[in-house]
Write a protein that holds these residues in place. Structure first.
Motif, PDB file in Angstrom:
ATOM      1  N   ASN A  95       0.739  -1.111  -0.113  1.00 46.50           N
ATOM      2  CA  ASN A  95       0.062  -0.119  -0.059  1.00 46.50           C
ATOM      3  C   ASN A  95       0.760   1.186  -0.044  1.00 46.50           C
ATOM      4  O   ASN A  95       1.775   1.429   1.063  1.00 46.50           O
ATOM      5  N   ARG A  96       0.748   2.209  -0.818  1.00 41.03           N
ATOM      6  CA  ARG A  96       1.581   3.410  -1.145  1.00 41.03           C
ATOM      7  C   ARG A  96       0.838   4.679  -0.982  1.00 41.03           C
ATOM      8  O   ARG A  96      -0.312   4.694  -1.670  1.00 41.03           O
ATOM      9  N   ILE A  97       1.418   5.675  -0.608  1.00 44.37           N
ATOM     10  CA  ILE A  97       1.019   7.109  -0.691  1.00 44.37           C
ATOM     11  C   ILE A  97       2.117   7.695  -1.321  1.00 44.37           C
ATOM     12  O   ILE A  97       3.203   7.798  -1.066  1.00 44.37           O
ATOM     13  N   LEU A  98       1.722   8.239  -2.635  1.00 42.20           N
ATOM     14  CA  LEU A  98       2.841   9.144  -3.331  1.00 42.20           C
ATOM     15  C   LEU A  98       2.613  10.460  -2.904  1.00 42.20           C
ATOM     16  O   LEU A  98       1.454  11.263  -3.579  1.00 42.20           O
ATOM     17  N   LEU A  99       3.198  11.128  -2.116  1.00 38.46           N
ATOM     18  CA  LEU A  99       3.211  12.554  -1.770  1.00 38.46           C
ATOM     19  C   LEU A  99       4.211  13.538  -2.288  1.00 38.46           C
ATOM     20  O   LEU A  99       5.213  13.354  -2.301  1.00 38.46           O
ATOM     21  N   ASN A 100       3.329  14.450  -2.983  1.00 40.57           N
ATOM     22  CA  ASN A 100       4.280  15.319  -3.863  1.00 40.57           C
ATOM     23  C   ASN A 100       3.866  16.705  -2.879  1.00 40.57           C
ATOM     24  O   ASN A 100       2.977  17.300  -2.769  1.00 40.57           O
ATOM     25  N   ILE A 101       5.094  17.441  -2.574  1.00 39.76           N
ATOM     26  CA  ILE A 101       5.151  18.637  -1.815  1.00 39.76           C
ATOM     27  C   ILE A 101       5.844  19.891  -3.003  1.00 39.76           C
ATOM     28  O   ILE A 101       6.848  20.134  -2.789  1.00 39.76           O
ATOM     29  N   ALA A 158      -7.171   9.325   4.205  1.00 37.33           N
ATOM     30  CA  ALA A 158      -7.575   8.630   3.272  1.00 37.33           C
ATOM     31  C   ALA A 158      -7.003   7.067   3.513  1.00 37.33           C
ATOM     32  O   ALA A 158      -7.674   6.230   3.129  1.00 37.33           O
ATOM     33  N   ILE A 159      -5.975   6.919   4.254  1.00 38.15           N
ATOM     34  CA  ILE A 159      -5.482   5.361   4.665  1.00 38.15           C
ATOM     35  C   ILE A 159      -6.359   4.658   5.662  1.00 38.15           C
ATOM     36  O   ILE A 159      -6.482   3.435   5.587  1.00 38.15           O
ATOM     37  N   ASN A 160      -7.004   5.589   6.470  1.00 41.59           N
ATOM     38  CA  ASN A 160      -8.203   4.787   7.278  1.00 41.59           C
ATOM     39  C   ASN A 160      -7.485   3.822   8.154  1.00 41.59           C
ATOM     40  O   ASN A 160      -8.223   2.682   8.283  1.00 41.59           O
ATOM     41  N   GLN A 161      -6.516   4.002   8.790  1.00 41.72           N
ATOM     42  CA  GLN A 161      -5.837   3.282   9.779  1.00 41.72           C
ATOM     43  C   GLN A 161      -5.080   1.983   9.064  1.00 41.72           C
ATOM     44  O   GLN A 161      -4.630   1.127   9.892  1.00 41.72           O
ATOM     45  N   GLN A 162      -5.001   1.958   7.757  1.00 37.83           N
ATOM     46  CA  GLN A 162      -4.364   0.914   7.052  1.00 37.83           C
ATOM     47  C   GLN A 162      -2.839   1.032   7.182  1.00 37.83           C
ATOM     48  O   GLN A 162      -2.469   2.223   7.488  1.00 37.83           O
ATOM     49  N   SER A 163      -2.120   0.041   6.792  1.00 33.19           N
ATOM     50  CA  SER A 163      -0.701   0.339   6.940  1.00 33.19           C
ATOM     51  C   SER A 163      -0.172   0.565   5.428  1.00 33.19           C
ATOM     52  O   SER A 163      -0.450   0.191   4.529  1.00 33.19           O
ATOM     53  N   PHE A 164       0.522   1.783   5.248  1.00 31.02           N
ATOM     54  CA  PHE A 164       0.946   2.568   4.072  1.00 31.02           C
ATOM     55  C   PHE A 164       2.374   2.827   4.174  1.00 31.02           C
ATOM     56  O   PHE A 164       2.884   3.214   5.333  1.00 31.02           O
ATOM     57  N   GLN A 165       3.080   2.911   2.990  1.00 24.21           N
ATOM     58  CA  GLN A 165       4.392   3.534   2.939  1.00 24.21           C
ATOM     59  C   GLN A 165       4.236   4.738   2.279  1.00 24.21           C
ATOM     60  O   GLN A 165       3.499   4.847   1.081  1.00 24.21           O
ATOM     61  N   VAL A 166       4.585   6.100   2.600  1.00 22.80           N
ATOM     62  CA  VAL A 166       4.504   7.319   1.987  1.00 22.80           C
ATOM     63  C   VAL A 166       6.080   7.580   1.319  1.00 22.80           C
ATOM     64  O   VAL A 166       6.912   7.229   2.026  1.00 22.80           O
ATOM     65  N   TYR A 167       5.984   7.787  -0.159  1.00 21.95           N
ATOM     66  CA  TYR A 167       6.969   8.101  -0.679  1.00 21.95           C
ATOM     67  C   TYR A 167       6.806   9.659  -1.243  1.00 21.95           C
ATOM     68  O   TYR A 167       5.911  10.044  -1.698  1.00 21.95           O
ATOM     69  N   ILE A 168       7.761  10.292  -0.799  1.00 18.27           N
ATOM     70  CA  ILE A 168       7.773  11.960  -1.010  1.00 18.27           C
ATOM     71  C   ILE A 168       8.518  12.293  -2.192  1.00 18.27           C
ATOM     72  O   ILE A 168       9.570  11.706  -2.388  1.00 18.27           O
ATOM     73  N   SER A 169       7.990  13.541  -2.849  1.00 17.75           N
ATOM     74  CA  SER A 169       8.883  14.200  -3.767  1.00 17.75           C
ATOM     75  C   SER A 169       8.443  15.543  -3.794  1.00 17.75           C
ATOM     76  O   SER A 169       7.676  16.011  -3.067  1.00 17.75           O
ATOM     77  N   GLY A 170       9.138  16.554  -4.618  1.00 17.19           N
ATOM     78  CA  GLY A 170       8.917  17.878  -4.605  1.00 17.19           C
ATOM     79  C   GLY A 170       9.813  18.736  -3.904  1.00 17.19           C
ATOM     80  O   GLY A 170      10.560  18.058  -3.057  1.00 17.19           O
TER      81      GLY A 170
END
Length: 396
Positions: A185-191, A314-326
């Protein structure tokens, strides 16, 4: 058949393509140029970033861009002139980058240009009855194509709106094709100027994927630094914010806006999150006398809180890995607050094989690859993610 159409057909059917991706964001600090080699399309896309550089804009050019950006009223003549100027300037910077890399122009198949956003106007922001979602990027692709001699694909956001979206964020398409995983499970976070993320649950089911703007990224902090610290364009390494303390009343007022209660996906821009927004929050909270360092610390806290709250929802207590960029990934105080708020370590897209500073330029190169060689992927039935092929084609 027109020779350029024949060339385009050859490029589309070739086993691989060399595509230059261009991105200039709301920070307006320079043009990101990514030279990419693509094979395949859709979920079979493979990309190798051959070279990447950010070509800094001159100070005078930055001021010209600022004069027409994110304002409801500007000089129409200036917008018209800059539409041509930005395209020509982009072509010049591309040729300079290729020269630095000693990479032959003749080997480049396509150029993918995002253009310069000067106004983003979803219905939720403009609220004019009987008017649709709208957005405007300038820097015409024809100028790039003619000046470089390379087929150019540009103006990606208009098709998204025509297909029922809001024109942003577009990262979901590239994030899904490049970074979705069968297992993780992934979150691709761009700032960037504005922060956004793509939600990529494991299994690669397009009906579960979405992308959304979160709120401010660097934009408020950068605008405040530029106003109060002459000669500085951003708070390098959060050196100024670290000297201050977040003002809780000000942060609370900054977070109190209907935008943050809108359902995902949602879009926004500096049209909302600007110094007027900050001033209004200071007035409402009675914090007009807060020191500049405390204001910056508060803006950093505000930005981190927006990001943490949105990801948790968004993740609603699930296990996710966050990958950041920007650009925001270079703000250590912001990353510390996000990591602490989520209770997890942040990785970046280099761990997935793509330079995080190059990611947005790479994603627009990918949209160009999809435009000519893909277009078969089902992106599901999620609101705000129309199944469309984006980009206008400019022949040299």
């Amino acid at each position: 058949m027109n020779a350029q159409i024949s060339n385009l057909a050859r490029i589309a059917s070739a086993p691989s393509r060399i595509i230059i991706g261009l991105m200039s964001g709301t920070s307006m600090d320079g043009l990101d140029i990514a030279l990419c080699e693509f094979t395949g399309a859709g979920l079979n896309t493979q990309v190798k970033v051959l070279h990447f550089i950010t070509m800094a804009y001159t100070e005078s050019f930055k001021e010209e861009l600022k004069s027409v950006s994110f304002k409801s009223r500007v000089e129409l003549e200036k917008v018209t002139l800059l539409n041509a100027v930005i395209g020509t300037y982009s072509a010049k910077l591309i040729l300079q980058a290729l020269d630095q890399w000693r990479y032959p122009l003749a080997s480049v198949d396509l150029i993918a240009s995002h253009g310069q956003t000067i106004y983003h106007a979803p219905v939720s922001l403009h609220q004019h009855k009987d008017f649709p979602n709208a957005t405007l990027q300038i820097g015409d692709g024809d100028h790039i194509a003619v000046k470089t001699g390379v087929i150019t694909i540009s103006d990606f956001r208009q098709k998204h709106i025509a297909g029922g979206g809001e024109g942003a964020p577009l990262a979901v398409y590239g994030d899904y094709l490049l970074f979705s995983s069968p297992e993780e499970n992934r979150i691709l976070l761009n700032i960037g100027g504005i922060s956004n993320f793509t939600y990529l649950p494991s299994g690669r089911n397009p009906d579960q994927v979405f992308s959304t703007d979160i709120g401010p990224g660097n934009t408020l902090m950068d605008q405040y630094v530029q106003l109060n610290y002459p000669g500085k364009y951003y708070d390098k390494d959060a050196g100024l914010a670290k000297q201050g303390k977040p003002n809780r009343e000000l942060v609370k007022a900054l977070l109190n806006h209907p935008f943050f209660k809108q359902p995902f996906p949602r879009t926004t821009g500096p049209e909302l999150f600007n110094l007027s927004y900050l001033l209004e929050a200071q007035k409402i909270s009675g914090q007009l006398s807060v020191s500049p360092e405390d204001v910056l610390a508060s803006l950093c806290e505000f930005t981190a809180s927006c990001i943490v709250d949105a990801i948790k929802l968004a993740i609603n207590q699930q296990s996710f890995q966050v990958y950041i960029s920007g650009g925001g990934m270079h703000n250590p105080l912001l990353l510390q607050k996000i990591s602490e708020g989520l209770g997890s370590e942040l990785l970046n897209t280099q761990d997935l094989g793509v330079d995080p500073d190059a990611k947005e330029a790479v994603l627009f190169a990918l949209l160009a690859n999809e435009c000519v060689a893909g277009g078969q992927t089902d992106f599901g039935q999620r609101r705000g993610i129309p199944n469309v092929t984006m980009g206008k084609i400019s022949l040299p």
